[in-house]
Design a protein around this motif. Structure first.
Motif, PDB file in Angstrom:
ATOM      1  N   LEU A  55       2.046  -6.119  -5.740  1.00 21.61           N
ATOM      2  CA  LEU A  55       0.853  -5.741  -5.368  1.00 21.61           C
ATOM      3  C   LEU A  55      -0.220  -6.746  -5.591  1.00 21.61           C
ATOM      4  O   LEU A  55      -0.804  -6.860  -4.634  1.00 21.61           O
ATOM      5  CB  LEU A  55       0.627  -4.451  -5.950  1.00 21.61           C
ATOM      6  N   ASN A  56      -0.085  -7.497  -6.436  1.00 19.84           N
ATOM      7  CA  ASN A  56      -1.117  -8.518  -6.959  1.00 19.84           C
ATOM      8  C   ASN A  56      -0.928  -9.675  -5.568  1.00 19.84           C
ATOM      9  O   ASN A  56      -1.865 -10.202  -5.183  1.00 19.84           O
ATOM     10  CB  ASN A  56      -0.711  -8.904  -8.336  1.00 19.84           C
ATOM     11  N   GLN A  59      -2.560  -8.240  -2.514  1.00 18.58           N
ATOM     12  CA  GLN A  59      -4.022  -7.974  -2.874  1.00 18.58           C
ATOM     13  C   GLN A  59      -4.731  -9.411  -2.392  1.00 18.58           C
ATOM     14  O   GLN A  59      -5.869  -9.693  -1.840  1.00 18.58           O
ATOM     15  CB  GLN A  59      -4.448  -7.330  -3.995  1.00 18.58           C
ATOM     16  N   GLU A  63      -7.477 -10.519   0.273  1.00 20.07           N
ATOM     17  CA  GLU A  63      -8.725 -11.104  -0.151  1.00 20.07           C
ATOM     18  C   GLU A  63      -8.951 -12.536   0.204  1.00 20.07           C
ATOM     19  O   GLU A  63     -10.015 -12.995  -0.123  1.00 20.07           O
ATOM     20  CB  GLU A  63      -8.990 -10.652  -1.538  1.00 20.07           C
ATOM     21  N   LEU A  88       3.678  -4.600   1.903  1.00 22.40           N
ATOM     22  CA  LEU A  88       2.509  -3.822   1.331  1.00 22.40           C
ATOM     23  C   LEU A  88       1.307  -4.343   1.775  1.00 22.40           C
ATOM     24  O   LEU A  88       0.281  -3.411   1.593  1.00 22.40           O
ATOM     25  CB  LEU A  88       2.609  -4.182  -0.401  1.00 22.40           C
ATOM     26  N   MET A  89       0.840  -5.411   2.447  1.00 28.34           N
ATOM     27  CA  MET A  89      -0.276  -5.615   2.848  1.00 28.34           C
ATOM     28  C   MET A  89      -0.975  -4.671   3.840  1.00 28.34           C
ATOM     29  O   MET A  89      -2.458  -4.510   3.446  1.00 28.34           O
ATOM     30  CB  MET A  89      -0.395  -6.944   3.508  1.00 28.34           C
ATOM     31  N   VAL A  92      -2.677  -2.079   1.427  1.00 33.76           N
ATOM     32  CA  VAL A  92      -3.828  -2.638   0.735  1.00 33.76           C
ATOM     33  C   VAL A  92      -5.012  -2.799   1.670  1.00 33.76           C
ATOM     34  O   VAL A  92      -6.056  -2.550   1.303  1.00 33.76           O
ATOM     35  CB  VAL A  92      -3.348  -3.814   0.150  1.00 33.76           C
ATOM     36  N   TYR A  93      -4.815  -3.535   2.835  1.00 31.99           N
ATOM     37  CA  TYR A  93      -5.792  -3.892   3.640  1.00 31.99           C
ATOM     38  C   TYR A  93      -6.577  -2.547   4.324  1.00 31.99           C
ATOM     39  O   TYR A  93      -7.981  -2.630   4.274  1.00 31.99           O
ATOM     40  CB  TYR A  93      -5.345  -4.733   4.892  1.00 31.99           C
ATOM     41  N   GLY A  95      -6.475   0.530   3.142  1.00 34.02           N
ATOM     42  CA  GLY A  95      -6.823   1.302   2.100  1.00 34.02           C
ATOM     43  C   GLY A  95      -5.906   2.385   1.958  1.00 34.02           C
ATOM     44  O   GLY A  95      -6.236   3.663   1.807  1.00 34.02           O
ATOM     45  N   LEU A  98      -0.881   4.311  -1.371  1.00 37.11           N
ATOM     46  CA  LEU A  98       0.424   3.358  -1.630  1.00 37.11           C
ATOM     47  C   LEU A  98       1.774   4.257  -1.609  1.00 37.11           C
ATOM     48  O   LEU A  98       2.739   3.956  -1.233  1.00 37.11           O
ATOM     49  CB  LEU A  98       0.334   2.786  -2.921  1.00 37.11           C
TER      50      LEU A  98
END
Length: 469
Positions: A55-56, A59, A63, A88-89, A92-93, A95, A98
Protein backbone atom coordinates in the motif's frame (compact mmCIF):
# COMPACT_ATOMS: atom_id res chain seq x y z
CA UNK A 1 -8.90 -17.42 -29.57
CA UNK A 2 -12.38 -18.47 -30.79
CA UNK A 3 -11.31 -22.08 -30.43
CA UNK A 4 -10.27 -21.49 -26.82
CA UNK A 5 -13.59 -19.83 -25.98
CA UNK A 6 -15.49 -22.63 -27.72
CA UNK A 7 -13.60 -25.28 -25.73
CA UNK A 8 -14.40 -23.50 -22.46
CA UNK A 9 -18.10 -23.31 -23.34
CA UNK A 10 -18.20 -26.97 -24.27
CA UNK A 11 -16.49 -28.02 -21.04
CA UNK A 12 -18.86 -25.86 -18.99
CA UNK A 13 -21.90 -27.36 -20.69
CA UNK A 14 -20.71 -30.91 -20.02
CA UNK A 15 -19.94 -30.23 -16.33
CA UNK A 16 -22.34 -27.40 -15.52
CA UNK A 17 -23.71 -28.75 -12.24
CA UNK A 18 -20.31 -29.53 -10.69
CA UNK A 19 -18.82 -26.21 -11.80
CA UNK A 20 -21.75 -24.24 -10.35
CA UNK A 21 -21.41 -26.08 -7.03
CA UNK A 22 -17.70 -25.22 -6.84
CA UNK A 23 -18.32 -21.59 -7.83
CA UNK A 24 -21.30 -21.16 -5.51
CA UNK A 25 -19.65 -22.58 -2.40
CA UNK A 26 -16.30 -20.93 -3.13
CA UNK A 27 -17.68 -17.44 -3.69
CA UNK A 28 -20.22 -17.79 -0.87
CA UNK A 29 -17.63 -18.82 1.74
CA UNK A 30 -15.30 -16.00 0.72
CA UNK A 31 -18.00 -13.32 0.76
CA UNK A 32 -19.10 -14.45 4.23
CA UNK A 33 -15.46 -14.29 5.35
CA UNK A 34 -15.00 -10.83 3.82
CA UNK A 35 -18.13 -9.46 5.47
CA UNK A 36 -17.15 -11.03 8.81
CA UNK A 37 -13.70 -9.44 8.70
CA UNK A 38 -15.12 -6.03 7.78
CA UNK A 39 -17.74 -6.19 10.56
CA UNK A 40 -15.14 -7.42 13.02
CA UNK A 41 -12.55 -4.72 12.43
CA UNK A 42 -13.09 -2.80 9.21
CA UNK A 43 -10.68 -2.62 6.30
CA UNK A 44 -7.69 -2.92 8.65
CA UNK A 45 -8.49 -6.62 9.07
CA UNK A 46 -7.58 -7.11 5.42
CA UNK A 47 -4.09 -5.70 5.95
CA UNK A 48 -1.16 -7.88 7.00
CA UNK A 49 2.45 -6.78 7.48
CA UNK A 50 3.34 -7.19 3.81
CA UNK A 51 0.13 -5.44 2.75
CA UNK A 52 1.22 -2.22 4.42
CA UNK A 53 4.36 -2.18 2.29
CA UNK A 54 2.42 -2.79 -0.94
CA UNK A 55 0.00 0.00 0.00
CA UNK A 56 2.82 2.40 0.81
CA UNK A 57 4.46 1.72 -2.54
CA UNK A 58 1.15 2.27 -4.36
CA UNK A 59 0.39 5.45 -2.39
CA UNK A 60 3.81 6.97 -3.01
CA UNK A 61 3.66 6.28 -6.75
CA UNK A 62 0.17 7.80 -6.96
CA UNK A 63 1.37 10.91 -5.11
CA UNK A 64 4.34 11.30 -7.44
CA UNK A 65 7.06 10.40 -4.93
CA UNK A 66 8.29 7.41 -6.90
CA UNK A 67 8.55 3.73 -6.11
CA UNK A 68 9.62 4.20 -2.50
CA UNK A 69 8.41 2.56 0.69
CA UNK A 70 9.09 5.29 3.21
CA UNK A 71 8.73 9.01 2.46
CA UNK A 72 10.93 9.83 5.43
CA UNK A 73 14.08 8.26 3.95
CA UNK A 74 12.97 8.52 0.28
CA UNK A 75 15.02 5.43 -0.66
CA UNK A 76 14.05 3.71 -3.94
CA UNK A 77 12.62 0.22 -3.50
CA UNK A 78 13.78 -2.93 -5.25
CA UNK A 79 12.77 -5.48 -2.63
CA UNK A 80 9.36 -6.12 -4.24
CA UNK A 81 8.30 -6.08 -7.91
CA UNK A 82 5.71 -3.47 -8.87
CA UNK A 83 2.82 -5.70 -9.95
CA UNK A 84 0.73 -5.85 -6.78
CA UNK A 85 1.22 -2.15 -5.92
CA UNK A 86 0.03 -1.46 -9.49
CA UNK A 87 -3.07 -3.56 -8.78
CA UNK A 88 -3.79 -1.43 -5.68
CA UNK A 89 -3.09 1.92 -7.35
CA UNK A 90 -6.56 2.50 -8.90
CA UNK A 91 -8.19 1.96 -5.51
CA UNK A 92 -5.76 4.41 -3.89
CA UNK A 93 -6.00 6.98 -6.70
CA UNK A 94 -9.79 7.06 -6.97
CA UNK A 95 -10.41 6.65 -3.24
CA UNK A 96 -12.26 3.35 -3.73
CA UNK A 97 -12.62 1.40 -0.45
CA UNK A 98 -9.80 -1.11 -0.27
CA UNK A 99 -12.14 -4.00 0.52
CA UNK A 100 -13.37 -3.74 -3.08
CA UNK A 101 -9.91 -4.98 -4.14
CA UNK A 102 -10.77 -8.28 -2.47
CA UNK A 103 -13.67 -8.95 -4.85
CA UNK A 104 -11.56 -9.79 -7.96
CA UNK A 105 -9.31 -11.91 -5.74
CA UNK A 106 -12.34 -13.82 -4.44
CA UNK A 107 -13.55 -14.54 -7.96
CA UNK A 108 -10.11 -15.61 -9.19
CA UNK A 109 -9.53 -17.80 -6.15
CA UNK A 110 -12.79 -19.64 -6.77
CA UNK A 111 -11.90 -20.08 -10.44
CA UNK A 112 -8.73 -21.87 -9.30
CA UNK A 113 -11.04 -24.53 -7.86
CA UNK A 114 -12.71 -24.83 -11.27
CA UNK A 115 -9.25 -25.07 -12.85
CA UNK A 116 -8.39 -27.99 -10.55
CA UNK A 117 -11.69 -29.63 -11.55
CA UNK A 118 -10.71 -29.10 -15.21
CA UNK A 119 -7.27 -30.65 -14.70
CA UNK A 120 -8.77 -33.65 -12.94
CA UNK A 121 -11.33 -34.24 -15.68
CA UNK A 122 -9.27 -33.53 -18.80
CA UNK A 123 -5.72 -34.54 -17.97
CA UNK A 124 -6.07 -37.18 -15.25
CA UNK A 125 -9.40 -38.46 -16.61
CA UNK A 126 -11.17 -38.64 -13.24
CA UNK A 127 -14.89 -39.04 -12.84
CA UNK A 128 -17.11 -36.11 -11.94
CA UNK A 129 -17.24 -37.05 -8.24
CA UNK A 130 -13.47 -37.17 -7.71
CA UNK A 131 -12.94 -34.04 -9.80
CA UNK A 132 -15.62 -32.16 -7.84
CA UNK A 133 -14.03 -33.23 -4.56
CA UNK A 134 -10.66 -31.87 -5.73
CA UNK A 135 -12.25 -28.58 -6.76
CA UNK A 136 -14.19 -28.23 -3.51
CA UNK A 137 -11.10 -29.01 -1.44
CA UNK A 138 -9.32 -26.20 -3.28
CA UNK A 139 -12.02 -23.59 -2.63
CA UNK A 140 -12.99 -24.66 0.90
CA UNK A 141 -9.57 -25.17 2.52
CA UNK A 142 -9.31 -22.30 5.07
CA UNK A 143 -5.91 -21.00 3.97
CA UNK A 144 -6.93 -20.83 0.31
CA UNK A 145 -10.07 -18.92 1.26
CA UNK A 146 -8.47 -16.56 3.78
CA UNK A 147 -5.49 -15.44 1.70
CA UNK A 148 -7.74 -14.72 -1.26
CA UNK A 149 -9.71 -12.23 0.84
CA UNK A 150 -6.90 -10.32 2.58
CA UNK A 151 -4.85 -7.94 0.43
CA UNK A 152 -1.86 -10.05 -0.52
CA UNK A 153 -0.57 -11.04 -3.98
CA UNK A 154 -0.80 -14.81 -3.53
CA UNK A 155 -3.98 -15.42 -5.52
CA UNK A 156 -2.95 -13.25 -8.49
CA UNK A 157 0.37 -15.11 -8.64
CA UNK A 158 -1.40 -18.47 -8.40
CA UNK A 159 -3.79 -17.75 -11.27
CA UNK A 160 -1.11 -16.42 -13.62
CA UNK A 161 1.31 -19.24 -12.83
CA UNK A 162 -1.15 -22.15 -13.01
CA UNK A 163 -2.97 -20.92 -16.12
CA UNK A 164 0.37 -20.14 -17.76
CA UNK A 165 1.63 -23.66 -17.03
CA UNK A 166 -1.62 -25.14 -18.30
CA UNK A 167 -1.24 -23.36 -21.65
CA UNK A 168 2.39 -24.45 -21.92
CA UNK A 169 1.37 -28.03 -21.17
CA UNK A 170 -1.34 -27.79 -23.81
CA UNK A 171 1.37 -26.91 -26.32
CA UNK A 172 3.63 -29.75 -25.18
CA UNK A 173 0.74 -32.16 -25.60
CA UNK A 174 -0.81 -30.95 -28.88
CA UNK A 175 1.62 -28.34 -30.30
CA UNK A 176 -0.78 -25.39 -30.14
CA UNK A 177 1.59 -22.49 -30.81
CA UNK A 178 -0.86 -19.84 -29.61
CA UNK A 179 -1.11 -21.66 -26.30
CA UNK A 180 2.66 -21.59 -25.95
CA UNK A 181 2.74 -17.82 -26.48
CA UNK A 182 -0.10 -17.22 -24.00
CA UNK A 183 1.57 -19.41 -21.39
CA UNK A 184 4.96 -17.73 -21.77
CA UNK A 185 3.43 -14.24 -21.47
CA UNK A 186 1.41 -15.22 -18.37
CA UNK A 187 4.52 -16.59 -16.64
CA UNK A 188 6.36 -13.39 -17.53
CA UNK A 189 3.58 -11.22 -16.10
CA UNK A 190 3.49 -13.33 -12.92
CA UNK A 191 7.05 -12.25 -12.14
CA UNK A 192 5.80 -8.71 -11.60
CA UNK A 193 3.30 -9.86 -8.96
CA UNK A 194 5.64 -12.19 -7.10
CA UNK A 195 8.83 -13.49 -8.72
CA UNK A 196 7.98 -17.08 -7.76
CA UNK A 197 8.57 -18.43 -11.27
CA UNK A 198 11.89 -16.65 -11.81
CA UNK A 199 13.76 -19.80 -12.86
CA UNK A 200 10.82 -22.13 -13.50
CA UNK A 201 11.08 -21.82 -17.28
CA UNK A 202 14.72 -22.91 -17.13
CA UNK A 203 13.85 -25.92 -14.98
CA UNK A 204 11.08 -26.96 -17.38
CA UNK A 205 13.50 -26.71 -20.31
CA UNK A 206 16.17 -28.79 -18.57
CA UNK A 207 13.77 -31.39 -17.17
CA UNK A 208 11.92 -32.07 -20.42
CA UNK A 209 15.14 -32.14 -22.47
CA UNK A 210 16.78 -34.61 -20.06
CA UNK A 211 13.69 -36.80 -20.03
CA UNK A 212 13.56 -36.91 -23.83
CA UNK A 213 17.27 -37.72 -23.93
CA UNK A 214 16.76 -40.49 -21.34
CA UNK A 215 14.06 -41.97 -23.57
CA UNK A 216 16.51 -42.04 -26.44
CA UNK A 217 15.16 -39.12 -28.44
CA UNK A 218 15.36 -35.36 -28.51
CA UNK A 219 12.16 -33.57 -29.43
CA UNK A 220 13.70 -30.44 -30.90
CA UNK A 221 10.34 -28.70 -31.33
CA UNK A 222 9.57 -29.10 -27.65
CA UNK A 223 13.07 -28.09 -26.58
CA UNK A 224 12.96 -25.03 -28.81
CA UNK A 225 9.50 -24.13 -27.53
CA UNK A 226 10.60 -24.25 -23.90
CA UNK A 227 13.65 -22.20 -24.78
CA UNK A 228 11.20 -19.70 -26.27
CA UNK A 229 9.38 -19.59 -22.89
CA UNK A 230 12.65 -18.80 -21.14
CA UNK A 231 13.43 -16.04 -23.64
CA UNK A 232 9.97 -14.48 -23.30
CA UNK A 233 10.31 -14.46 -19.51
CA UNK A 234 13.73 -12.83 -19.82
CA UNK A 235 12.33 -10.13 -22.11
CA UNK A 236 9.42 -9.62 -19.70
CA UNK A 237 11.89 -8.90 -16.90
CA UNK A 238 13.96 -6.40 -18.87
CA UNK A 239 11.93 -3.21 -18.27
CA UNK A 240 12.19 -3.60 -14.51
CA UNK A 241 15.81 -4.68 -14.72
CA UNK A 242 16.54 -1.58 -16.79
CA UNK A 243 14.91 0.56 -14.08
CA UNK A 244 17.05 -1.12 -11.43
CA UNK A 245 20.18 -0.69 -13.50
CA UNK A 246 19.40 3.01 -13.84
CA UNK A 247 18.58 3.48 -10.13
CA UNK A 248 21.00 1.08 -8.43
CA UNK A 249 23.56 0.29 -11.09
CA UNK A 250 22.58 -3.39 -10.82
CA UNK A 251 20.51 -5.20 -13.46
CA UNK A 252 18.79 -7.66 -11.10
CA UNK A 253 15.02 -8.09 -10.85
CA UNK A 254 14.47 -7.88 -7.07
CA UNK A 255 16.63 -7.73 -3.96
CA UNK A 256 14.41 -10.05 -1.89
CA UNK A 257 16.29 -13.22 -2.83
CA UNK A 258 19.73 -12.06 -1.70
CA UNK A 259 18.43 -10.23 1.38
CA UNK A 260 16.35 -13.23 2.52
CA UNK A 261 19.25 -15.57 1.81
CA UNK A 262 21.25 -13.69 4.42
CA UNK A 263 18.45 -12.86 6.85
CA UNK A 264 16.96 -16.36 6.94
CA UNK A 265 19.15 -18.93 5.20
CA UNK A 266 22.54 -17.91 6.58
CA UNK A 267 21.16 -16.70 9.91
CA UNK A 268 19.26 -19.88 10.69
CA UNK A 269 22.23 -22.01 9.60
CA UNK A 270 24.45 -20.07 12.01
CA UNK A 271 21.86 -20.47 14.78
CA UNK A 272 21.72 -24.26 14.35
CA UNK A 273 25.51 -24.53 14.10
CA UNK A 274 26.10 -22.62 17.34
CA UNK A 275 23.00 -23.70 19.25
CA UNK A 276 21.81 -20.13 19.74
CA UNK A 277 18.50 -18.39 19.08
CA UNK A 278 17.57 -16.90 15.73
CA UNK A 279 17.54 -13.30 17.03
CA UNK A 280 20.99 -13.70 18.57
CA UNK A 281 22.30 -15.28 15.37
CA UNK A 282 20.94 -12.46 13.22
CA UNK A 283 22.52 -9.82 15.42
CA UNK A 284 25.84 -11.68 15.34
CA UNK A 285 25.90 -11.94 11.54
CA UNK A 286 24.90 -8.33 11.11
CA UNK A 287 27.68 -7.23 13.42
CA UNK A 288 30.17 -9.41 11.57
CA UNK A 289 29.21 -8.65 7.97
CA UNK A 290 27.07 -5.56 7.52
CA UNK A 291 30.02 -3.22 7.93
CA UNK A 292 31.02 -4.28 4.43
CA UNK A 293 27.67 -3.52 2.78
CA UNK A 294 28.02 -1.38 -0.35
CA UNK A 295 24.83 0.48 0.66
CA UNK A 296 24.74 0.90 4.42
CA UNK A 297 21.74 3.23 4.32
CA UNK A 298 19.37 0.53 3.10
CA UNK A 299 19.88 -3.13 4.00
CA UNK A 300 17.44 -4.17 1.25
CA UNK A 301 19.13 -2.14 -1.47
CA UNK A 302 19.86 -3.98 -4.70
CA UNK A 303 23.43 -2.72 -4.44
CA UNK A 304 23.89 -5.26 -1.62
CA UNK A 305 22.76 -8.31 -3.62
CA UNK A 306 26.18 -9.62 -4.61
CA UNK A 307 27.62 -9.01 -1.15
CA UNK A 308 24.74 -10.77 0.65
CA UNK A 309 24.98 -13.76 -1.68
CA UNK A 310 28.73 -14.03 -1.13
CA UNK A 311 28.69 -13.90 2.66
CA UNK A 312 25.63 -16.17 2.88
CA UNK A 313 27.38 -18.84 0.82
CA UNK A 314 30.41 -18.47 3.07
CA UNK A 315 28.33 -19.17 6.19
CA UNK A 316 26.53 -22.10 4.60
CA UNK A 317 29.59 -23.75 3.02
CA UNK A 318 31.31 -23.60 6.41
CA UNK A 319 28.29 -25.31 8.04
CA UNK A 320 26.87 -27.87 5.57
CA UNK A 321 25.26 -30.14 8.17
CA UNK A 322 23.52 -27.33 10.12
CA UNK A 323 22.33 -25.91 6.80
CA UNK A 324 20.84 -29.26 5.84
CA UNK A 325 19.08 -29.36 9.21
CA UNK A 326 17.78 -25.82 8.68
CA UNK A 327 16.53 -26.70 5.21
CA UNK A 328 14.70 -29.81 6.39
CA UNK A 329 13.00 -27.80 9.13
CA UNK A 330 11.94 -25.23 6.53
CA UNK A 331 10.68 -28.04 4.30
CA UNK A 332 8.67 -29.40 7.22
CA UNK A 333 7.03 -26.02 7.72
CA UNK A 334 6.35 -25.64 4.01
CA UNK A 335 4.54 -28.93 3.49
CA UNK A 336 3.25 -29.90 6.92
CA UNK A 337 1.79 -26.75 8.49
CA UNK A 338 -1.69 -25.31 8.26
CA UNK A 339 -1.10 -21.87 9.80
CA UNK A 340 -4.70 -21.79 11.06
CA UNK A 341 -3.61 -20.99 14.63
CA UNK A 342 -1.57 -18.00 13.43
CA UNK A 343 -4.51 -16.56 11.48
CA UNK A 344 -6.81 -16.70 14.50
CA UNK A 345 -4.05 -15.31 16.71
CA UNK A 346 -3.56 -12.43 14.25
CA UNK A 347 -7.19 -11.38 14.72
CA UNK A 348 -7.12 -11.85 18.49
CA UNK A 349 -9.65 -14.69 18.42
CA UNK A 350 -7.45 -17.02 20.44
CA UNK A 351 -4.66 -16.46 22.94
CA UNK A 352 -1.13 -17.53 22.11
CA UNK A 353 2.10 -18.07 24.04
CA UNK A 354 4.28 -14.99 24.05
CA UNK A 355 7.23 -16.87 22.59
CA UNK A 356 8.39 -20.38 21.90
CA UNK A 357 6.23 -21.61 19.03
CA UNK A 358 6.81 -21.11 15.34
CA UNK A 359 4.62 -21.73 12.30
CA UNK A 360 5.93 -25.27 12.15
CA UNK A 361 5.57 -26.10 15.86
CA UNK A 362 9.06 -27.56 15.53
CA UNK A 363 11.55 -24.78 16.10
CA UNK A 364 11.50 -21.38 17.77
CA UNK A 365 14.01 -18.63 18.30
CA UNK A 366 15.17 -20.47 21.40
CA UNK A 367 15.44 -23.91 19.81
CA UNK A 368 13.45 -27.18 19.90
CA UNK A 369 13.80 -27.64 23.67
CA UNK A 370 12.00 -24.34 24.23
CA UNK A 371 9.20 -25.53 21.95
CA UNK A 372 8.71 -28.69 23.98
CA UNK A 373 8.64 -26.70 27.23
CA UNK A 374 6.11 -24.27 25.79
CA UNK A 375 3.97 -27.11 24.45
CA UNK A 376 3.96 -28.64 27.93
CA UNK A 377 2.59 -25.42 29.41
CA UNK A 378 -0.02 -24.79 26.71
CA UNK A 379 -0.86 -28.26 25.45
CA UNK A 380 -4.59 -27.88 26.10
CA UNK A 381 -4.95 -24.40 24.60
CA UNK A 382 -6.84 -23.74 21.32
CA UNK A 383 -3.63 -22.33 19.82
CA UNK A 384 -1.71 -25.59 20.23
CA UNK A 385 -4.74 -27.69 19.36
CA UNK A 386 -5.26 -25.87 16.05
CA UNK A 387 -1.54 -25.95 15.29
CA UNK A 388 -1.45 -29.71 15.81
CA UNK A 389 -4.63 -30.17 13.79
CA UNK A 390 -3.13 -28.11 10.95
CA UNK A 391 0.05 -30.15 11.05
CA UNK A 392 -1.73 -33.53 11.02
CA UNK A 393 -4.13 -32.38 8.30
CA UNK A 394 -1.34 -31.15 6.05
CA UNK A 395 0.82 -34.21 6.65
CA UNK A 396 -2.10 -36.24 5.31
CA UNK A 397 -2.66 -33.86 2.36
CA UNK A 398 1.00 -33.59 1.34
CA UNK A 399 1.93 -37.25 1.83
CA UNK A 400 -1.28 -38.28 0.09
CA UNK A 401 -0.45 -35.95 -2.81
CA UNK A 402 3.05 -37.43 -3.17
CA UNK A 403 1.55 -40.92 -3.24
CA UNK A 404 -0.99 -39.71 -5.81
CA UNK A 405 1.81 -38.38 -8.03
CA UNK A 406 3.51 -41.76 -7.85
CA UNK A 407 0.33 -43.71 -8.59
CA UNK A 408 -0.48 -41.49 -11.60
CA UNK A 409 3.14 -41.06 -12.71
CA UNK A 410 2.37 -42.34 -16.23
CA UNK A 411 0.02 -39.42 -16.90
CA UNK A 412 1.84 -36.74 -18.85
CA UNK A 413 0.59 -33.87 -16.68
CA UNK A 414 2.09 -35.52 -13.58
CA UNK A 415 5.58 -34.91 -14.91
CA UNK A 416 4.97 -31.15 -15.02
CA UNK A 417 3.33 -31.27 -11.57
CA UNK A 418 6.42 -32.99 -10.17
CA UNK A 419 8.72 -30.38 -11.75
CA UNK A 420 6.69 -27.56 -10.19
CA UNK A 421 6.74 -29.28 -6.77
CA UNK A 422 10.50 -29.80 -6.91
CA UNK A 423 10.94 -26.20 -8.03
CA UNK A 424 9.15 -24.94 -4.93
CA UNK A 425 11.34 -27.19 -2.79
CA UNK A 426 14.41 -25.69 -4.44
CA UNK A 427 13.28 -22.12 -3.78
CA UNK A 428 13.31 -22.89 -0.05
CA UNK A 429 17.08 -23.22 -0.21
CA UNK A 430 17.30 -19.45 0.27
CA UNK A 431 14.73 -19.07 3.03
CA UNK A 432 14.71 -22.10 5.40
CA UNK A 433 13.32 -20.65 8.65
CA UNK A 434 11.88 -17.72 6.74
CA UNK A 435 9.33 -19.97 5.06
CA UNK A 436 5.76 -20.25 6.32
CA UNK A 437 2.69 -22.18 5.22
CA UNK A 438 1.40 -19.22 3.16
CA UNK A 439 4.33 -19.60 0.77
CA UNK A 440 2.80 -22.93 -0.28
CA UNK A 441 -0.36 -21.18 -1.50
CA UNK A 442 0.41 -21.43 -5.22
CA UNK A 443 1.37 -25.10 -4.95
CA UNK A 444 -1.69 -26.12 -2.92
CA UNK A 445 -4.04 -26.65 -5.90
CA UNK A 446 -1.71 -29.31 -7.30
CA UNK A 447 -1.45 -30.97 -3.89
CA UNK A 448 -5.24 -31.04 -3.61
CA UNK A 449 -5.46 -32.50 -7.13
CA UNK A 450 -3.13 -35.42 -6.40
CA UNK A 451 -4.46 -36.00 -2.90
CA UNK A 452 -7.87 -36.52 -4.52
CA UNK A 453 -6.18 -38.79 -7.08
CA UNK A 454 -4.77 -40.91 -4.27
CA UNK A 455 -8.17 -41.20 -2.56
CA UNK A 456 -9.79 -42.16 -5.86
CA UNK A 457 -7.18 -44.85 -6.48
CA UNK A 458 -7.49 -46.29 -2.97
CA UNK A 459 -11.27 -46.40 -3.27
CA UNK A 460 -11.27 -47.98 -6.73
CA UNK A 461 -8.61 -50.62 -6.15
CA UNK A 462 -9.05 -51.49 -2.48
CA UNK A 463 -12.39 -50.49 -1.02
CA UNK A 464 -14.74 -50.99 -4.00
CA UNK A 465 -12.91 -54.10 -5.21
CA UNK A 466 -13.03 -55.74 -1.78
CA UNK A 467 -16.68 -54.81 -1.40
CA UNK A 468 -17.43 -56.40 -4.75
CA UNK A 469 -15.67 -59.59 -3.70
Amino acid sequence: MKKIVSSIKEFYTENKKAILIILGLGIGIRLILLVSLLVYGGTNTLIWGDTAQYLNLAQNVVEGDGYIYDKFDGLPNAYRPPGYPAYLMPFVYFGIPLWVASIPQILLSTLVGVLVFFLARKYLHFGVLTSTFAGLLTVLEPMQAYYSVVLLPDILTTVLLLVGLLYIFSFLEKTHWMHLGIGAVLLGISLYIRPVALYLGVLLLVAYTLRDYWRGKIVWIRTGALLFVVVVMMFAMMPWQARNLNVFGVADFVSAGAYNFFTYGATFTNAVAKGIGYDESLEELRTRYEGGLPDKNDRRSMKNNEYYNTVSKEVILNNPVPYTTAYLIGLNTFFFSGNYHQILKHHGLIDAPQRGLSFSLILSNEGPVAVLKTLGKHVFTPYVGLALFGKIFWVLISVGAFIGMWLFRKHEFTFMACIVTLYFCATLLQTTMGVEARHRYTLNPLLFLYFSAMLSYVYAYYIRRRTAL
